[in-house]
Design a protein around this motif. Structure first.
Motif, PDB file in Angstrom:
ATOM      1  N   ILE A  22      22.526  50.854 -12.694  1.00  0.00           N
ATOM      2  CA  ILE A  22      23.738  50.548 -13.533  1.00  0.00           C
ATOM      3  C   ILE A  22      24.607  51.302 -13.428  1.00  0.00           C
ATOM      4  N   ARG A  23      24.589  52.591 -13.721  1.00  0.00           N
ATOM      5  CA  ARG A  23      25.451  53.999 -13.388  1.00  0.00           C
ATOM      6  C   ARG A  23      26.127  53.865 -12.043  1.00  0.00           C
ATOM      7  N   ASN A  87      30.304  40.584  -6.953  1.00  0.00           N
ATOM      8  CA  ASN A  87      29.871  42.099  -7.295  1.00  0.00           C
ATOM      9  C   ASN A  87      28.384  41.992  -6.673  1.00  0.00           C
ATOM     10  N   ILE A  88      27.392  41.192  -7.160  1.00  0.00           N
ATOM     11  CA  ILE A  88      25.959  41.319  -7.088  1.00  0.00           C
ATOM     12  C   ILE A  88      25.745  40.684  -5.754  1.00  0.00           C
ATOM     13  N   ALA A 120      23.325  43.855 -14.462  1.00  0.00           N
ATOM     14  CA  ALA A 120      24.112  44.459 -15.454  1.00  0.00           C
ATOM     15  C   ALA A 120      25.422  44.919 -14.873  1.00  0.00           C
ATOM     16  N   GLY A 121      25.217  45.532 -13.727  1.00  0.00           N
ATOM     17  CA  GLY A 121      26.416  46.094 -12.959  1.00  0.00           C
ATOM     18  C   GLY A 121      27.340  45.058 -12.711  1.00  0.00           C
ATOM     19  N   ALA A 122      26.814  43.742 -12.436  1.00  0.00           N
ATOM     20  CA  ALA A 122      27.588  42.417 -11.948  1.00  0.00           C
ATOM     21  C   ALA A 122      28.374  41.938 -13.252  1.00  0.00           C
ATOM     22  N   VAL A 123      27.628  41.973 -14.394  1.00  0.00           N
ATOM     23  CA  VAL A 123      27.907  41.405 -15.530  1.00  0.00           C
ATOM     24  C   VAL A 123      29.160  42.227 -16.091  1.00  0.00           C
ATOM     25  N   ALA A 159      28.341  35.050 -17.170  1.00  0.00           N
ATOM     26  CA  ALA A 159      28.170  36.182 -16.277  1.00  0.00           C
ATOM     27  C   ALA A 159      26.903  36.353 -15.653  1.00  0.00           C
ATOM     28  N   VAL A 160      25.914  36.236 -16.629  1.00  0.00           N
ATOM     29  CA  VAL A 160      24.354  36.526 -16.160  1.00  0.00           C
ATOM     30  C   VAL A 160      23.809  35.462 -15.199  1.00  0.00           C
TER      31      VAL A 160
END
Length: 265
Positions: A22-23, A87-88, A120-123, A159-160
């Motif tokens: 995620i980071r 993003n994802i 999570a990053g995309a959300v 988003a998910v």
């Protein structure tokens, strides 16, 4: 006691791995913020100026609501969906293209950690862009939130869903062009036909029935209910479908990771 300690140690390692992915995704988004956050903000500003300001003054009201107010939920949800998906799909395909994913798959890291980190990053990117668009909307209209829990939950679920869809697209993609095909020929038409700029009550019977087969229609209406208190569909139906999509797409994504479809050379 030793078994409990081993379980706690494994859980702790999984959380560290999840946080690392995620980071890394968040740092990537912020490092190139001029490409990830600014273009959607500029695009949505133009939508507000053209559709809300110029066309909206001629349309008047939609479902008893000022047209500018009516399009705000749809434009926010549209930006969330497109940026979560984009993003994802680009990030995961880039990792697959560089063969970094193979290293993750052979590690002790569970598949749900890999999927959860990228989703999570995309959300987070989708939510950040959505928040920016909502702030821009406040420059053009007064934003009220009669149902804040519905607003937040519908954004997160939307988003998910499209993060998982983007993940599946990236798994099957064999070149970068494959990543762009779905947003161009499927996602964009579904978004525009999902009731962003109009109420489905204005459509002929057959077109209204066809619109009810569009999943984005339910996400937009759930968010519109949270932001304006009006909707063309029941919230039970909207949430049932959104949760169903999360379950089906999540199970498919985990199955693809387990089988290594399109990932292992």
């Amino acid at each position: 006691m030793s078994q409990i300690a081993t379980t706690n140690s494994a859980a702790s390692k999984n959380l560290v791995a999840l946080g690392t992915i995620i980071r890394r995704e968040v740092m990537r988004i912020l490092r190139i913020w001029g490409q990830t956050l600014m273009p959607p903000a500029i695009t949505m500003t133009l939508y507000f100026l053209i559709f809300g300001g110029l066309i909206g003054s001629r349309v008047g009201q939609m479902d008893g609501i000022r047209y500018m107010d009516f399009i705000v939920p749809g434009l926010v949800m549209m930006s969330v969906i497109q940026n979560s998906y984009g993003n994802i799909s680009s990030s995961f395909f880039g990792a697959k293209f560089g063969r970094h994913i193979e290293e993750l798959l052979v590690s002790p890291m569970p598949n749900w950690v890999i999927l959860g980190g990228y989703v999570a990053g995309a959300v987070l990117r989708g939510v950040m862009v959505g928040a920016i668009v909502l702030c821009i909307a406040m420059l053009f209209t007064r934003v009220r939130v009669p149902h804040p829990l519905v607003m937040v939950s519908s954004v997160l679920l939307g988003a998910v869903i499209f993060s998982l869809a983007g993940f599946i697209n990236a798994v099957y993609a064999k070149k970068f062009d494959d990543v762009a095909i779905v947003p161009t020929f499927i996602l964009t038409p579904l978004t525009y036909l999902g009731g962003v700029f109009y109420s489905v009550k204005l459509l002929p019977g057959w077109a209204e029935a066809a619109t009810h087969a569009n999943p984005i229609f339910y996400m937009v209406n759930a968010f519109r209910y949270g932001l304006l208190g009006v909707s063309d569909v029941s919230m039970w139906t909207a949430y049932g479908l959104m949760l169903g999509f999360v379950g089906v797409l999540g199970a498919l994504a985990l199955w693809l990771l387990k089988r290594g479809v399109g990932l292992r050379s």
